[in-house]
Design an enzyme around this catalytic site. Structure first.
Site, PDB file in Angstrom:
ATOM      1  N   LYS A 269      65.289  52.001  47.234  1.00  0.00           N
ATOM      2  CA  LYS A 269      64.426  51.472  48.303  1.00  0.00           C
ATOM      3  C   LYS A 269      64.359  49.949  48.216  1.00  0.00           C
ATOM      4  O   LYS A 269      64.179  49.387  47.135  1.00  0.00           O
ATOM      5  CB  LYS A 269      63.020  52.081  48.196  1.00  0.00           C
ATOM      6  CG  LYS A 269      62.104  51.686  49.339  1.00  0.00           C
ATOM      7  CD  LYS A 269      60.862  52.556  49.388  1.00  0.00           C
ATOM      8  CE  LYS A 269      59.887  52.097  50.457  1.00  0.00           C
ATOM      9  NZ  LYS A 269      60.479  52.087  51.816  1.00  0.00           N
TER      10      LYS A 269
ATOM     11  N   HIS B 201      58.729  55.838  44.929  1.00  0.00           N
ATOM     12  CA  HIS B 201      59.952  56.059  45.710  1.00  0.00           C
ATOM     13  C   HIS B 201      61.186  55.972  44.817  1.00  0.00           C
ATOM     14  O   HIS B 201      61.122  55.437  43.712  1.00  0.00           O
ATOM     15  CB  HIS B 201      60.068  55.011  46.830  1.00  0.00           C
ATOM     16  CG  HIS B 201      59.209  55.322  48.027  1.00  0.00           C
ATOM     17  ND1 HIS B 201      57.857  55.065  48.048  1.00  0.00           N
ATOM     18  CD2 HIS B 201      59.518  55.877  49.224  1.00  0.00           C
ATOM     19  CE1 HIS B 201      57.368  55.443  49.223  1.00  0.00           C
ATOM     20  NE2 HIS B 201      58.348  55.945  49.950  1.00  0.00           N
TER      21      HIS B 201
HETATM   22  P1  NAD Z   1      70.210  54.105  53.234  1.00  0.00           P
HETATM   23  O1  NAD Z   1      70.529  52.857  52.490  1.00  0.00           O
HETATM   24  O2  NAD Z   1      70.627  55.429  52.672  1.00  0.00           O
HETATM   25  O3  NAD Z   1      70.858  54.029  54.707  1.00  0.00           O
HETATM   26  C1  NAD Z   1      70.870  52.903  55.503  1.00  0.00           C
HETATM   27  C2  NAD Z   1      72.145  52.976  56.375  1.00  0.00           C
HETATM   28  O4  NAD Z   1      72.082  51.919  57.325  1.00  0.00           O
HETATM   29  C3  NAD Z   1      73.449  52.804  55.583  1.00  0.00           C
HETATM   30  O5  NAD Z   1      74.381  53.789  55.949  1.00  0.00           O
HETATM   31  C4  NAD Z   1      73.923  51.399  55.979  1.00  0.00           C
HETATM   32  O6  NAD Z   1      75.355  51.287  55.980  1.00  0.00           O
HETATM   33  C5  NAD Z   1      73.359  51.287  57.379  1.00  0.00           C
HETATM   34  N1  NAD Z   1      73.134  49.921  57.852  1.00  0.00           N
HETATM   35  C6  NAD Z   1      72.640  48.859  57.165  1.00  0.00           C
HETATM   36  N2  NAD Z   1      72.584  47.778  57.965  1.00  0.00           N
HETATM   37  C7  NAD Z   1      73.034  48.166  59.179  1.00  0.00           C
HETATM   38  C8  NAD Z   1      73.208  47.509  60.415  1.00  0.00           C
HETATM   39  N3  NAD Z   1      72.916  46.224  60.569  1.00  0.00           N
HETATM   40  N4  NAD Z   1      73.708  48.207  61.441  1.00  0.00           N
HETATM   41  C9  NAD Z   1      74.020  49.515  61.307  1.00  0.00           C
HETATM   42  N5  NAD Z   1      73.883  50.204  60.150  1.00  0.00           N
HETATM   43  C10 NAD Z   1      73.400  49.533  59.110  1.00  0.00           C
HETATM   44  O7  NAD Z   1      68.643  54.074  53.512  1.00  0.00           O
HETATM   45  P2  NAD Z   1      67.665  55.309  53.849  1.00  0.00           P
HETATM   46  O8  NAD Z   1      67.144  55.906  52.596  1.00  0.00           O
HETATM   47  O9  NAD Z   1      68.333  56.188  54.856  1.00  0.00           O
HETATM   48  O10 NAD Z   1      66.449  54.529  54.513  1.00  0.00           O
HETATM   49  C11 NAD Z   1      66.602  53.749  55.682  1.00  0.00           C
HETATM   50  C12 NAD Z   1      65.255  53.136  56.081  1.00  0.00           C
HETATM   51  O11 NAD Z   1      64.361  54.190  56.469  1.00  0.00           O
HETATM   52  C13 NAD Z   1      64.517  52.385  54.962  1.00  0.00           C
HETATM   53  O12 NAD Z   1      63.867  51.263  55.526  1.00  0.00           O
HETATM   54  C14 NAD Z   1      63.471  53.389  54.479  1.00  0.00           C
HETATM   55  O13 NAD Z   1      62.345  52.760  53.911  1.00  0.00           O
HETATM   56  C15 NAD Z   1      63.120  54.067  55.778  1.00  0.00           C
HETATM   57  N6  NAD Z   1      62.522  55.398  55.684  1.00  0.00           N
HETATM   58  C16 NAD Z   1      61.552  55.680  56.595  1.00  0.00           C
HETATM   59  C17 NAD Z   1      60.992  56.936  56.636  1.00  0.00           C
HETATM   60  C18 NAD Z   1      59.966  57.252  57.689  1.00  0.00           C
HETATM   61  O14 NAD Z   1      59.440  58.382  57.722  1.00  0.00           O
HETATM   62  N7  NAD Z   1      59.648  56.313  58.578  1.00  0.00           N
HETATM   63  C19 NAD Z   1      61.402  57.912  55.712  1.00  0.00           C
HETATM   64  C20 NAD Z   1      62.395  57.596  54.788  1.00  0.00           C
HETATM   65  C21 NAD Z   1      62.963  56.329  54.800  1.00  0.00           C
END
Ligand code: NAD
Length: 262
Positions: free
Chosen positions: A156, A152
């Site tokens: 992450k 990844h």
């Molecule tokens: P990222 O860091 O780009 O985005 C996270 C966002 O959440 C940010 O904008 C941050 O400001 C916001 N945030 C953090 N805490 C918060 C809160 N308490 N309330 C509201 N907003 C809040 O991360 P990302 O790459 O978008 O990934 C997010 C999550 O999704 C990770 O856990 C990742 O592992 C997961 N993910 C899952 C899949 C899937 O298919 N299930 C795919 C990709 C990523």
């Protein structure tokens, strides 16, 4: 129309979900929540006619906009509280954020049943990854010796990935826990043989350049077989997220994994 609130709206995944929800004729984007407040959604996704701004307070956003579904792509530290808030206010969570413990998933299932508000969680919303996991479970019936390497991007927060954990759990449905490698093997450097779930070693790579990739390597007498999935772009997750938004309200309790709603 199914009213959708996107939590984590300014993130890499959240922004892609804003776009996917806006583009779908059966879904209506009613709120965008993020730790970053006051960001114009229209600017985030290049759709100037959308007048929403991000809000910080999830509870307030739900009370003001009355969504049917909350899609959560935030972070491992906040997802549990977000989901509990949504369930208590009658909103069905579609959970993409990884890092929830088994115990937390159990508590989410319990509250979801008590409130009669269904919920859905998938460690990976990409169809190719789902096929990789189901194929891995099938192959393990015949080739039980297996190791997982997941790769990844270096932003992450959780390791191993939710996809690697789910893959190991699915393989464990068809093979008994076993110790792999030489019985007397010794790690000269701690961690050299990776982490383990039911005796399946998992190795996590974190490097810029990757989005999400995973190889599942099976070994048998005189042969190896490798399954590999690469997410090249986050749009790969969107058909799965949109499908979950449309199906979640017809489920019961917390339903796991995309294969169960396809
Ligand atoms: P990222 O860091 O780009 O985005 C996270 C966002 O959440 C940010 O904008 C941050 O400001 C916001 N945030 C953090 N805490 C918060 C809160 N308490 N309330 C509201 N907003 C809040 O991360 P990302 O790459 O978008 O990934 C997010 C999550 O999704 C990770 O856990 C990742 O592992 C997961 N993910 C899952 C899949 C899937 O298919 N299930 C795919 C990709 C990523």
């Amino acid at each position: 129309m199914i009213k959708v609130l996107v939590n984590g709206a300014c993130g890499r995944m959240g922004t892609a979900v804003l776009r996917a929800v806006t583009d779908d004729s059966e879904l209506e984007l009613v709120a965008a929540v993020d730790r970053k407040e006051g960001i114009e959604v229209g600017k985030l996704i290049g759709e100037e006619n959308i007048k929403l701004k991000t809000q910080q307070n999830l509870k307030q956003a739900i009370e003001m906009t009355k969504p049917d579904v909350m899609v959560d792509f935030t972070n491992p530290a906040s997802v549990y509280d977000n989901v509990m808030t949504a369930l208590n206010l009658g909103v069905s969570p579609v959970i993409g954020t990884t890092g929830l413990s088994e115990e937390q998933k159990g508590q989410i299932d319990e509250l979801s049943r008590k409130q009669k508000v269904p919920a859905f969680i998938a460690a990976n919303f990409a169809i190719g990854a789902v096929l990789m996991m189901t194929a891995a479970r099938k192959i393990a019936e015949y080739m039980p010796q297996v190791e997982i390497i997941e790769m990844h991007h270096d932003r992450k927060l959780d390791a191993p990935s939710g996809t690697a954990i789910t893959t190991a759990e699915m393989i464990s449905e068809v093979r008994k826990p076993m110790k792999q490698g030489h019985p007397d093997e010794e790690e000269k450097l701690a961690g050299a043989r990776g982490a383990e779930i039911n005796g399946i070693p998992i190795h996590s790579v974190r490097l810029p350049g990757f989005v999400a990739s995973q190889a599942v390597i099976f070994g048998g007498l005189g042969q190896t077989l490798t399954l590999r999935h690469d997410t090249i772009d986050r749009t790969s997750f969107m058909p799965g997220v949109v499908l979950a938004c449309k199906k979640v309200q017809g489920l019961e309790g917390l339903v796991r994994n995309l294969e169960n709603i396809l």
